[in-house]
Design a protein around this motif. Structure first.
Motif, mmCIF file in Angstrom:
data_model
loop_
_atom_site.group_PDB
_atom_site.id
_atom_site.type_symbol
_atom_site.label_atom_id
_atom_site.label_comp_id
_atom_site.label_asym_id
_atom_site.label_seq_id
_atom_site.Cartn_x
_atom_site.Cartn_y
_atom_site.Cartn_z
ATOM 1 N N ALA A 173 8.701 24.482 -10.687
ATOM 2 C CA ALA A 173 7.710 23.490 -10.644
ATOM 3 C C ALA A 173 8.355 22.339 -10.995
ATOM 4 O O ALA A 173 8.282 21.040 -10.524
ATOM 5 N N ALA A 174 9.112 22.305 -12.091
ATOM 6 C CA ALA A 174 9.904 21.134 -12.526
ATOM 7 C C ALA A 174 11.105 20.677 -12.007
ATOM 8 O O ALA A 174 11.139 19.499 -11.690
ATOM 9 N N ALA A 175 11.687 21.496 -11.016
ATOM 10 C CA ALA A 175 12.805 20.996 -10.099
ATOM 11 C C ALA A 175 11.975 20.371 -8.912
ATOM 12 O O ALA A 175 12.504 19.286 -8.578
ATOM 13 N N CYS A 176 10.639 20.708 -8.562
ATOM 14 C CA CYS A 176 10.148 20.088 -7.351
ATOM 15 C C CYS A 176 9.755 18.748 -7.779
ATOM 16 O O CYS A 176 10.041 17.594 -7.113
ATOM 17 N N ALA A 177 9.200 18.426 -9.157
ATOM 18 C CA ALA A 177 8.737 17.255 -9.638
ATOM 19 C C ALA A 177 10.195 16.412 -9.550
ATOM 20 O O ALA A 177 10.113 15.079 -9.216
ATOM 21 N N LEU A 185 3.961 11.249 -8.866
ATOM 22 C CA LEU A 185 3.444 12.543 -9.477
ATOM 23 C C LEU A 185 2.014 12.122 -10.292
ATOM 24 O O LEU A 185 1.428 13.073 -10.716
ATOM 25 N N GLN A 186 1.714 10.845 -10.356
ATOM 26 C CA GLN A 186 0.719 10.446 -11.232
ATOM 27 C C GLN A 186 -0.581 10.982 -11.078
ATOM 28 O O GLN A 186 -1.230 11.236 -11.926
ATOM 29 N N ASP A 187 -0.895 11.111 -9.760
ATOM 30 C CA ASP A 187 -2.333 11.919 -9.259
ATOM 31 C C ASP A 187 -1.999 13.236 -8.475
ATOM 32 O O ASP A 187 -3.195 13.617 -7.982
ATOM 33 N N LEU A 188 -0.974 13.644 -8.627
ATOM 34 C CA LEU A 188 -0.982 14.687 -7.485
ATOM 35 C C LEU A 188 -1.133 16.326 -8.665
ATOM 36 O O LEU A 188 -1.037 16.388 -9.477
ATOM 37 N N PRO A 189 -2.048 16.855 -7.868
ATOM 38 C CA PRO A 189 -2.519 18.110 -8.482
ATOM 39 C C PRO A 189 -1.370 19.067 -8.874
ATOM 40 O O PRO A 189 -0.351 19.291 -7.948
ATOM 41 N N VAL A 190 -1.202 19.521 -9.904
ATOM 42 C CA VAL A 190 -0.081 20.057 -10.578
ATOM 43 C C VAL A 190 -0.027 21.574 -9.640
ATOM 44 O O VAL A 190 1.291 21.840 -9.443
ATOM 45 N N GLU A 191 -0.901 21.916 -9.339
ATOM 46 C CA GLU A 191 -0.904 23.002 -8.197
ATOM 47 C C GLU A 191 -0.006 23.000 -7.095
ATOM 48 O O GLU A 191 0.701 23.836 -6.606
ATOM 49 N N ALA A 192 0.221 21.492 -6.784
ATOM 50 C CA ALA A 192 1.027 21.338 -5.547
ATOM 51 C C ALA A 192 2.471 21.736 -5.862
ATOM 52 O O ALA A 192 3.188 22.001 -5.061
ATOM 53 N N LEU A 193 2.912 21.305 -7.147
ATOM 54 C CA LEU A 193 4.142 21.703 -7.649
ATOM 55 C C LEU A 193 4.600 22.991 -7.666
ATOM 56 O O LEU A 193 5.757 23.359 -7.501
ATOM 57 N N TYR A 194 3.564 23.778 -7.754
ATOM 58 C CA TYR A 194 3.627 25.371 -7.939
ATOM 59 C C TYR A 194 3.474 26.101 -6.454
ATOM 60 O O TYR A 194 3.737 27.377 -6.518
ATOM 61 N N ALA A 195 3.244 25.316 -5.441
ATOM 62 C CA ALA A 195 2.884 26.013 -4.176
ATOM 63 C C ALA A 195 4.098 26.772 -3.430
ATOM 64 O O ALA A 195 3.907 27.540 -3.140
ATOM 65 N N ALA A 196 5.110 26.045 -3.699
ATOM 66 C CA ALA A 196 6.345 26.726 -3.354
ATOM 67 C C ALA A 196 6.918 27.993 -4.040
ATOM 68 O O ALA A 196 7.998 28.814 -3.686
ATOM 69 N N ALA A 197 6.286 27.913 -5.256
ATOM 70 C CA ALA A 197 7.061 29.043 -6.269
ATOM 71 C C ALA A 197 6.124 30.288 -6.298
ATOM 72 O O ALA A 197 6.269 31.057 -7.091
ATOM 73 N N ALA A 213 0.852 -1.335 0.027
ATOM 74 C CA ALA A 213 -0.136 0.225 0.006
ATOM 75 C C ALA A 213 0.856 1.035 -0.061
ATOM 76 O O ALA A 213 1.782 1.422 0.668
ATOM 77 N N ILE A 214 0.406 2.020 -0.871
ATOM 78 C CA ILE A 214 1.223 3.490 -1.059
ATOM 79 C C ILE A 214 0.227 4.641 -0.689
ATOM 80 O O ILE A 214 -0.947 4.679 -1.257
ATOM 81 N N ARG A 215 0.736 5.563 0.047
ATOM 82 C CA ARG A 215 -0.056 6.662 0.392
ATOM 83 C C ARG A 215 0.522 7.956 0.196
ATOM 84 O O ARG A 215 1.838 8.021 0.965
ATOM 85 N N HIS A 216 0.253 8.812 -0.459
ATOM 86 C CA HIS A 216 0.986 10.346 -0.594
ATOM 87 C C HIS A 216 -0.047 11.267 -0.193
ATOM 88 O O HIS A 216 -1.363 11.238 -0.506
ATOM 89 N N GLY A 217 0.367 12.044 0.644
ATOM 90 C CA GLY A 217 -0.483 13.316 1.185
ATOM 91 C C GLY A 217 0.017 14.682 0.952
ATOM 92 O O GLY A 217 1.155 14.684 0.924
ATOM 93 N N LEU A 218 -0.805 15.540 0.495
ATOM 94 C CA LEU A 218 -0.532 16.921 0.470
ATOM 95 C C LEU A 218 -0.217 17.473 1.970
ATOM 96 O O LEU A 218 -0.829 17.188 2.779
ATOM 97 N N ARG A 219 1.045 18.148 1.893
ATOM 98 C CA ARG A 219 1.246 18.864 3.102
ATOM 99 C C ARG A 219 0.116 19.899 3.347
ATOM 100 O O ARG A 219 -0.647 20.513 2.895
ATOM 101 N N GLU A 220 0.307 20.092 4.975
ATOM 102 C CA GLU A 220 -0.602 20.970 5.761
ATOM 103 C C GLU A 220 -0.708 22.465 5.151
ATOM 104 O O GLU A 220 -1.754 23.118 4.878
ATOM 105 N N ASN A 221 0.426 22.906 4.698
ATOM 106 C CA ASN A 221 0.324 24.230 4.112
ATOM 107 C C ASN A 221 -0.081 24.593 2.787
ATOM 108 O O ASN A 221 -0.214 25.462 2.156
ATOM 109 N N ILE A 222 -0.751 23.373 2.347
ATOM 110 C CA ILE A 222 -1.250 23.641 0.801
ATOM 111 C C ILE A 222 -2.737 23.866 0.953
ATOM 112 O O ILE A 222 -3.407 23.277 0.500
ATOM 113 N N ASP A 223 -3.225 24.774 1.787
ATOM 114 C CA ASP A 223 -4.749 24.918 2.127
ATOM 115 C C ASP A 223 -5.595 25.207 0.996
ATOM 116 O O ASP A 223 -6.593 24.976 0.831
ATOM 117 N N ASP A 224 -4.833 25.956 0.008
ATOM 118 C CA ASP A 224 -5.558 26.601 -1.229
ATOM 119 C C ASP A 224 -6.281 25.587 -1.963
ATOM 120 O O ASP A 224 -7.244 25.308 -2.639
#
Length: 167
Positions: A138-142, A114-126, A71-82
């Motif tokens: 975002a590309a560097a984050c990926a 990255l398969q189901d990760l919302p693309v906005e998550a990669l842009y969150a830190a930028a 089983a694999i689980r990926h979760g978004l960080r707490e600070n990605i509220d938007d």
């Protein structure tokens, strides 16, 4: 030099550590029906890289049918509220029943975080960067996310060569 692990308790000779009894487990799967089986947890690995927008958990279960269930689980960080406000699910779950260790490792190594990760998550830190710089960030984050996933797998389950075979 040989290292010895020190246990925080002592055991009498011939004593066996308790083993988790098999029970019914139901593992969620993103976009699919849950995977249900009778078995027990063998191990759990967590990766919480603070510079990445997601965290990851991997669990390995032994089914009473002698299959390994990963089983694999990926979760978004707490600070990605938007992203959460826009209805994006907090985590993504994947699970597969595998006939043996080779199939289990193949499943793990074929998985793309990255398969189901919302693309906005990669842009969150930028946020606040110029458009071209945001795309580069975002590309560097990926790349870092995929590299982190490969490092977790190689640290916990060993290296694999490009043909997918264990060395």
């Amino acid at each position: 030099m040989q290292q010895t692990a020190m246990l925080p308790f002592t055991m009498a000779p011939g004593k066996v550590l308790p083993v988790e009894r098999p029970g019914f487990l139901s593992l969620p799967r993103h976009g699919r029906r849950p995977l249900g089986f009778h078995g027990r947890l063998l191990l759990q690995v967590s990766a919480r890289e603070p510079t990445l927008p997601v965290w990851s958990d991997v669990t390995v279960h032994e089914a009473i049918s002698s299959h390994l269930v990963i089983a694999i689980r990926h979760g978004l960080r707490e600070n990605i509220d938007d992203l959460r406000c826009e209805g994006a699910a907090h985590s993504r779950h994947y699970a597969e029943s595998c006939e043996g260790p080779d199939a289990a490792l193949a499943f793990l190594h074929a998985h793309d975080p990255l398969q189901d990760l919302p693309v906005e998550a990669l842009y969150a830190a930028a946020e606040g960067l110029a458009e071209s710089a945001r795309h580069e960030a975002a590309a560097a984050c990926a790349r870092r996310l995929r590299q982190s996933w490969r490092e977790v797998l190689s640290t916990c389950f060993g290296h694999r060569n490009p043909q997918g075979e264990s060395p």
